[in-house]
Design a protein around this motif. Structure first.
Motif, PDB file in Angstrom:
ATOM      1  N   TYR A   1      28.731  26.231  56.372  1.00 47.19           N
ATOM      2  CA  TYR A   1      28.265  25.815  57.687  1.00 47.19           C
ATOM      3  C   TYR A   1      28.007  26.989  58.628  1.00 47.19           C
ATOM      4  CZ  TYR A   1      30.179  21.311  56.083  1.00 47.19           C
ATOM      5  OH  TYR A   1      30.464  20.169  55.369  1.00 47.19           O
ATOM      6  N   VAL A   2      28.694  28.095  58.414  1.00 44.95           N
ATOM      7  CA  VAL A   2      28.478  29.258  59.270  1.00 44.95           C
ATOM      8  C   VAL A   2      27.076  29.822  59.051  1.00 44.95           C
ATOM      9  CG1 VAL A   2      29.207  31.638  59.708  1.00 44.95           C
ATOM     10  CG2 VAL A   2      30.912  29.819  59.498  1.00 44.95           C
ATOM     11  N   ILE A   3      26.702  30.034  57.793  1.00 44.43           N
ATOM     12  CA  ILE A   3      25.353  30.507  57.496  1.00 44.43           C
ATOM     13  C   ILE A   3      24.334  29.431  57.856  1.00 44.43           C
ATOM     14  CG2 ILE A   3      23.805  31.406  55.714  1.00 44.43           C
ATOM     15  CD1 ILE A   3      26.155  33.228  56.313  1.00 44.43           C
ATOM     16  N   GLY A   4      24.642  28.188  57.493  1.00 43.70           N
ATOM     17  CA  GLY A   4      23.724  27.088  57.779  1.00 43.70           C
ATOM     18  C   GLY A   4      23.454  26.902  59.251  1.00 43.70           C
ATOM     19  N   SER A   5      24.413  27.250  60.101  1.00 43.59           N
ATOM     20  CA  SER A   5      24.218  27.140  61.545  1.00 43.59           C
ATOM     21  C   SER A   5      23.065  28.003  62.029  1.00 43.59           C
ATOM     22  CB  SER A   5      25.495  27.567  62.290  1.00 43.59           C
ATOM     23  OG  SER A   5      26.536  26.647  62.081  1.00 43.59           O
ATOM     24  N   HIS A   6      22.789  29.092  61.299  1.00 44.94           N
ATOM     25  CA  HIS A   6      21.746  30.027  61.715  1.00 44.94           C
ATOM     26  C   HIS A   6      20.436  29.866  60.934  1.00 44.94           C
ATOM     27  CE1 HIS A   6      24.519  32.213  64.296  1.00 44.94           C
ATOM     28  NE2 HIS A   6      25.402  32.134  63.325  1.00 44.94           N
ATOM     29  N   SER A   7      20.513  29.259  59.753  1.00 42.41           N
ATOM     30  CA  SER A   7      19.294  29.122  58.941  1.00 42.41           C
ATOM     31  C   SER A   7      18.767  27.697  58.897  1.00 42.41           C
ATOM     32  CB  SER A   7      19.546  29.620  57.515  1.00 42.41           C
ATOM     33  OG  SER A   7      20.574  28.872  56.888  1.00 42.41           O
ATOM     34  N   GLY A   8      19.643  26.709  59.134  1.00 40.94           N
ATOM     35  CA  GLY A   8      19.204  25.331  59.259  1.00 40.94           C
ATOM     36  C   GLY A   8      19.162  24.549  57.959  1.00 40.94           C
ATOM     37  N   PRO A   9      19.011  23.226  58.083  1.00 41.68           N
ATOM     38  CA  PRO A   9      18.854  22.383  56.893  1.00 41.68           C
ATOM     39  C   PRO A   9      17.584  22.768  56.140  1.00 41.68           C
ATOM     40  CG  PRO A   9      18.356  21.161  58.910  1.00 41.68           C
ATOM     41  CD  PRO A   9      18.928  22.461  59.338  1.00 41.68           C
ATOM     42  N   GLY A  10      17.643  22.630  54.836  1.00 42.64           N
ATOM     43  CA  GLY A  10      16.488  22.999  54.024  1.00 42.64           C
ATOM     44  C   GLY A  10      16.496  24.446  53.576  1.00 42.64           C
ATOM     45  N   THR A  11      17.525  25.201  53.945  1.00 45.47           N
ATOM     46  CA  THR A  11      17.644  26.574  53.448  1.00 45.47           C
ATOM     47  C   THR A  11      17.940  26.557  51.951  1.00 45.47           C
ATOM     48  OG1 THR A  11      18.508  27.328  55.578  1.00 45.47           O
ATOM     49  CG2 THR A  11      18.919  28.745  53.667  1.00 45.47           C
ATOM     50  N   LEU A  12      17.237  27.399  51.213  1.00 45.92           N
ATOM     51  CA  LEU A  12      17.463  27.517  49.773  1.00 45.92           C
ATOM     52  C   LEU A  12      17.522  28.998  49.436  1.00 45.92           C
ATOM     53  CD1 LEU A  12      17.788  25.781  47.207  1.00 45.92           C
ATOM     54  CD2 LEU A  12      15.351  26.092  46.814  1.00 45.92           C
ATOM     55  N   ALA A  13      18.610  29.418  48.804  1.00 49.10           N
ATOM     56  CA  ALA A  13      18.822  30.840  48.561  1.00 49.10           C
ATOM     57  C   ALA A  13      19.209  31.082  47.107  1.00 49.10           C
ATOM     58  CB  ALA A  13      19.924  31.362  49.482  1.00 49.10           C
ATOM     59  N   LEU A  14      18.736  32.203  46.571  1.00 48.13           N
ATOM     60  CA  LEU A  14      18.926  32.557  45.170  1.00 48.13           C
ATOM     61  C   LEU A  14      19.586  33.927  45.086  1.00 48.13           C
ATOM     62  CD1 LEU A  14      18.346  32.144  42.108  1.00 48.13           C
ATOM     63  CD2 LEU A  14      16.065  33.103  42.536  1.00 48.13           C
ATOM     64  N   PHE A  15      20.607  34.050  44.213  1.00 46.61           N
ATOM     65  CA  PHE A  15      21.389  35.283  44.111  1.00 46.61           C
ATOM     66  C   PHE A  15      21.584  35.648  42.644  1.00 46.61           C
ATOM     67  CE2 PHE A  15      22.767  32.556  47.598  1.00 46.61           C
ATOM     68  CZ  PHE A  15      22.478  33.352  48.706  1.00 46.61           C
TER      69      PHE A  15
END
Length: 288
Positions: free
Chosen positions: A265-279
Motif C-alpha cells: 500500500y505504501v508504493i501503491g499510494s504513489h503509483s495507483g491502482p493498475g500498477t504492474l511491475a516486473l523484477f
C-alpha cells in the motif's frame, strides 16, 4: 542462521512468507483520507478495498520509518545476541534508510553485535527480490560479512520495470508534471518506467495503450535478463489478470515461472491502482 536478516514492509513479500523465511520486518505507514494505517496492523484495509478507495478519489500519502521506530526495532533485535543485516527501502524514495543508518551507527558504538544497513536502491518486488537473493546467500552458509558484501553488490543487478494505468498518481507525487499527466491520459500514453542505478524512478519509453506497455515489460526482460537467478517477481496494484498474463508469457518465452505479489500500500499510494511491475536479475541497471 548465525545472524538476523530484516527488511521493511515495502518489499511486497507477504508477512507470513517472511516469517517462514526467518526474516524480520518493520512496517511503513500509509494514510487514506488522513486515517493512519500500518502495513500489517489489525485495522489495515483489504487489498481490493484499498485500491477501490483510490479509484473512488480517496487521498493517500505515506510516511517513512522514523528514528524512534528504527531504534526500538533494532534494540529489540539486538537482545537476541546476533548481528543484524537490515535491507532498507530505496533511499531515493524514502528517508527510511537514512534513519536506520543513523541509529545503527549510534548502536554500533556500544553494542556487542554488529548492525549493517543496506540501501536496497529498490522498491516493491525489487526490494523483495534483493531480500530473497540475500536470504539464499545467508542460507548457503555465508558469513555475516560475506552476506553484507554480497547484498551491496547484487543490489545493482536487480532490474525494475513498471507501468501505471493513470498518470495522475505519479503527478501527485511529483514524478511527472501535472500537465504531462493530463495530456498523457487524454491521448492514452502509457510510459514504461524503470529504477535507475541510484534508485530513482525514471520514465524511459512512451507507448500508446495498455497492451503495448504490457508487451514492453516482456520485451525488456527478454532483452536484459541474465539468468543469474531464476527468481522473478511481478507486483500488481489490483490488476491480477494482467499480472497473470505477463507471468504466463514469461514462462513461455524464458522458461521460468514468476511469482505474483500484491503491490504494498505504501508504493501503491504513489503509483495507483493498475500498477504492474516486473523484477528480475540483469547485468546492470543502466538503461540502454
Amino acid at each position: 542462521m548465525g545472524f538476523i536478516l530484516a527488511t521493511d514492509s515495502t518489499c511486497d513479500i507477504p508477512r507470513e512468507t517472511l516469517k517462514e523465511m526467518d526474516i524480520e520486518s518493520r512496517d511503513l505507514t500509509y494514510y487514506v483520507d488522513d486515517v493512519e494505517y500500518k502495513e500489517h496492523s489489525a485495522n489495515k484495509l483489504g487489498f481490493h478495498e484499498f485500491y477501490d478507495k483510490m479509484r473512488g478519489g480517496a487521498k493517500t500519502h505515506t510516511s517513512m520509518i522514523n528514528e524512534d521506530d528504527a531504534r526500538e526495532f533494532l534494540t529489540e533485535l539486538l537482545k537476541r545476541g546476533e548481528d543484524i543485516l537490515y535491507i532498507a527501502f530505496d533511499s531515493a524514495l524514502s528517508g527510511t534508510y537514512d534513519n536506520f543508518k543513523r541509529i545503527a551507527d549510534e548502536l554500533n558504538a556500544t553494542a556487542a553485535n554488529k548492525i549493517c544497513i543496506v540501501d536496497s536502491i529498490s522498491a516493491a518486488g525489487g526490494e523483495g527480490l534483493l531480500v530473497t537473493l540475500v536470504d539464499q546467500k545467508r542460507k548457503s552458509g555465508a558469513s555475516f560479512e560475506e552476506t553484507c558484501e554480497y547484498a551491496e553488490n547484487i543490489k545493482h543487478h536487480v532490474m525494475h520495470y513498471f507501468i501505471v494505468d493513470d498518470l495522475k498518481y505519479l503527478a501527485r507525487g511529483g514524478r511527472l508534471s501535472k500537465g504531462t499527466a493530463i495530456v498523457g491520459n487524454l491521448i492514452n500514453i502509457k510510459p514504461v518506467l524503470h529504477v535507475d542505478p541510484i534508485g530513482r524512478l525514471v520514465p524511459f519509453k512512451k507507448v500508446f495503450g495498455r497492451k503495448k506497455s504490457l508487451r514492453t515489460l516482456l520485451d525488456k526482460m527478454e532483452e536484459r535478463y541474465n539468468r543469474e537467478s531464476d527468481v522473478c517477481y511481478i507486483s500488481h496494484g489490483d490488476c491480477e489478470d494482467e499480472a497473470q498474463w505477463l507471468a504466463d508469457a514469461i514462462k513461455e518465452k524464458l522458461g521460468i515461472e514468476p511469482k505474483i505479489l500484491p503491490l504494498d500500500y505504501v508504493i501503491g499510494s504513489h503509483s495507483g491502482p493498475g500498477t504492474l511491475a516486473l523484477f528480475f536479475t540483469g547485468d546492470d541497471r543502466q538503461e540502454k
